[in-house]
Design a protein around this motif. Structure first.
Motif, PDB file in Angstrom:
ATOM      1  N   ARG A  38       0.820  -1.423  -0.009  1.00  0.00           N
ATOM      2  CA  ARG A  38      -0.175  -0.002   0.148  1.00  0.00           C
ATOM      3  C   ARG A  38       0.838   1.247   0.027  1.00  0.00           C
ATOM      4  NH1 ARG A  38      -4.834  -1.330   4.247  1.00  0.00           N
ATOM      5  NH2 ARG A  38      -5.882  -3.128   3.201  1.00  0.00           N
ATOM      6  N   ASP A  39       1.913   1.100   0.631  1.00  0.00           N
ATOM      7  CA  ASP A  39       2.989   2.538   0.567  1.00  0.00           C
ATOM      8  C   ASP A  39       3.576   2.919  -0.778  1.00  0.00           C
ATOM      9  OD1 ASP A  39       4.259   0.122   0.850  1.00  0.00           O
ATOM     10  OD2 ASP A  39       5.864   1.090   2.005  1.00  0.00           O
ATOM     11  N   LEU A  40       3.387   1.897  -1.546  1.00  0.00           N
ATOM     12  CA  LEU A  40       4.024   1.986  -2.910  1.00  0.00           C
ATOM     13  C   LEU A  40       2.872   2.351  -4.166  1.00  0.00           C
ATOM     14  CD1 LEU A  40       6.717  -0.749  -2.942  1.00  0.00           C
ATOM     15  CD2 LEU A  40       6.971   1.796  -2.338  1.00  0.00           C
ATOM     16  N   ALA A  41       1.558   2.437  -3.520  1.00  0.00           N
ATOM     17  CA  ALA A  41       0.357   2.621  -4.608  1.00  0.00           C
ATOM     18  C   ALA A  41       0.577   3.788  -5.413  1.00  0.00           C
ATOM     19  CB  ALA A  41      -0.827   2.674  -3.555  1.00  0.00           C
ATOM     20  N   GLU A  42       1.005   4.968  -4.971  1.00  0.00           N
ATOM     21  CA  GLU A  42       1.184   6.149  -5.751  1.00  0.00           C
ATOM     22  C   GLU A  42       2.100   5.908  -6.863  1.00  0.00           C
ATOM     23  OE1 GLU A  42       0.345   9.563  -7.723  1.00  0.00           O
ATOM     24  OE2 GLU A  42      -0.752   8.586  -6.300  1.00  0.00           O
ATOM     25  N   PHE A  43       3.404   5.201  -6.455  1.00  0.00           N
ATOM     26  CA  PHE A  43       4.449   4.956  -7.490  1.00  0.00           C
ATOM     27  C   PHE A  43       3.875   4.157  -8.533  1.00  0.00           C
ATOM     28  CE2 PHE A  43       7.945   2.295  -8.903  1.00  0.00           C
ATOM     29  CZ  PHE A  43       9.002   3.157  -9.310  1.00  0.00           C
ATOM     30  N   SER A  44       3.148   3.014  -8.024  1.00  0.00           N
ATOM     31  CA  SER A  44       2.396   2.011  -8.963  1.00  0.00           C
ATOM     32  C   SER A  44       1.433   2.767 -10.025  1.00  0.00           C
ATOM     33  CB  SER A  44       1.699   0.987  -8.343  1.00  0.00           C
ATOM     34  OG  SER A  44       1.074   0.055  -9.348  1.00  0.00           O
ATOM     35  N   ARG A  45       0.952   3.725  -9.361  1.00  0.00           N
ATOM     36  CA  ARG A  45      -0.187   4.488 -10.272  1.00  0.00           C
ATOM     37  C   ARG A  45       0.575   5.406 -11.394  1.00  0.00           C
ATOM     38  NH1 ARG A  45      -3.384   4.913  -5.605  1.00  0.00           N
ATOM     39  NH2 ARG A  45      -2.231   6.649  -4.726  1.00  0.00           N
ATOM     40  N   GLN A  46       1.358   5.878 -10.943  1.00  0.00           N
ATOM     41  CA  GLN A  46       2.129   6.770 -11.973  1.00  0.00           C
ATOM     42  C   GLN A  46       2.861   5.919 -13.142  1.00  0.00           C
ATOM     43  OE1 GLN A  46       1.396   9.700 -12.283  1.00  0.00           O
ATOM     44  NE2 GLN A  46       0.178   9.889 -10.380  1.00  0.00           N
ATOM     45  N   LEU A  47       3.446   4.647 -12.389  1.00  0.00           N
ATOM     46  CA  LEU A  47       4.177   3.920 -13.496  1.00  0.00           C
ATOM     47  C   LEU A  47       3.106   3.655 -14.852  1.00  0.00           C
ATOM     48  CD1 LEU A  47       6.185   1.281 -11.801  1.00  0.00           C
ATOM     49  CD2 LEU A  47       7.000   3.450 -12.631  1.00  0.00           C
ATOM     50  N   THR A  48       1.920   3.323 -14.338  1.00  0.00           N
ATOM     51  CA  THR A  48       0.847   3.273 -15.335  1.00  0.00           C
ATOM     52  C   THR A  48       0.306   4.431 -15.784  1.00  0.00           C
ATOM     53  OG1 THR A  48      -0.053   1.522 -13.982  1.00  0.00           O
ATOM     54  CG2 THR A  48      -1.588   2.389 -15.409  1.00  0.00           C
ATOM     55  N   ALA A  49       0.190   5.441 -15.470  1.00  0.00           N
ATOM     56  CA  ALA A  49      -0.125   6.705 -15.952  1.00  0.00           C
ATOM     57  C   ALA A  49       0.816   7.328 -17.182  1.00  0.00           C
ATOM     58  CB  ALA A  49      -0.444   7.771 -15.173  1.00  0.00           C
TER      59      ALA A  49
END
Length: 264
Positions: A38-49
């Motif tokens: 969960r603490d890496l959720a934003e990093f994951s979202r921006q890899l997708t974006a």
């Protein structure tokens, strides 16, 4: 059917298996790997974006340096354009395999590694490399090769995921960036966030505010090329080459089975 005919068919199947386009396709999914953290959720979202998730999944040998949500929030607050953000995050993708063990057993205590920023051709000249170095006390540091400022150094925190020698996800202490990565792009030629493949789920919005320009100095690219994609071929502490014929073991097993059937 005559035995010679059966052998001929088996040989044709062997050739087909070893040359099949999908035989060497990577099998990992970076967003699925990060989903349990969960603490890496934003990093994951921006890899997708930014479309980087697809680039990562398309490579057979890769290391992702993940950043937690707190430090990603600081990056987000800067309002970088989508393409600039892509370049910054590309510095967090090493085109070679590094895990916890390999980081602490670097020959000579350091290595210069090519990143996806450099390998994609987006980086100017020889920029887009990251130097890995074991510092005093055993701490492992990551710093862009074209940056001299000690404040640009980030440190290895922990291993998140290791699948030797395919993909490794390592958490680092902060965002890695450089003047070259943050320099504004002439055009935004990459696909929009909504164009990324649907298997990565909903896409985060792109950043729209302009970023400051910067220019880094050049550095020697030769060492990084040697440590690039699949640089330590076949070694225990290295990655196997990304261009290896992945379908060959299966094809050989098939051929051996066919021969046994013929001789039965």
């Amino acid at each position: 059917m005559p035995r010679a005919g059966i052998v001929r068919i088996c040989l044709l199947l062997l050739v087909a298996l070893t040359t099949w386009p999908g035989a060497c396709r990577a099998t990992h999914n970076i967003t699925a790997i990060l989903a349990g953290h969960r603490d890496l959720a934003e990093f994951s979202r921006q890899l997708t974006a930014t479309g980087l998730a697809d680039d990562i999944d398309g490579r057979n040998t890769i290391t992702v340096l993940a950043v937690d949500d707190a430090h990603m929030a600081t990056l987000k607050a800067r309002g970088l354009p989508r393409e600039t953000l892509r370049h910054v995050l590309s510095l967090h993708v090493l085109v070679d395999y590094y895990d916890d063990d390999k980081l602490h057993r670097l020959p000579g205590g350091s290595a210069v590694v090519s990143t996806l920023f450099q390998a994609s051709g987006d980086a100017p000249g020889s920029e887009g490399m990251v130097k890995i170095a074991v510092r005093r006390g055993g701490r492992v540091a990551f710093v862009p090769q074209d940056v001299d400022d000690a404040r640009a150094t980030v440190f290895y925190v922990k291993s998140v995921h290791e699948a030797p020698y395919n993909i490794s996800v390592l958490q680092v202490s902060s965002v890695i960036t450089s003047p070259a990565a943050e320099a504004p792009s002439a055009t935004e030629s990459k696909p929009n966030a909504t164009d990324a493949t649907s298997r990565h789920g909903p896409h985060a919005g792109a950043y729209t505010a302009p970023s400051p320009a910067g220019q880094g100095s050049s550095s020697d690219i030769n060492a990084a090329k040697q440590a690039g994609d699949g640089g330590d071929r076949g070694k225990k502490n290295g990655a196997s080459g990304g261009g290896a014929p992945c379908g060959l073991p299966f094809a050989l097993a098939f051929l051996m089975a066919a021969i046994l059937v013929v001789n039965w």
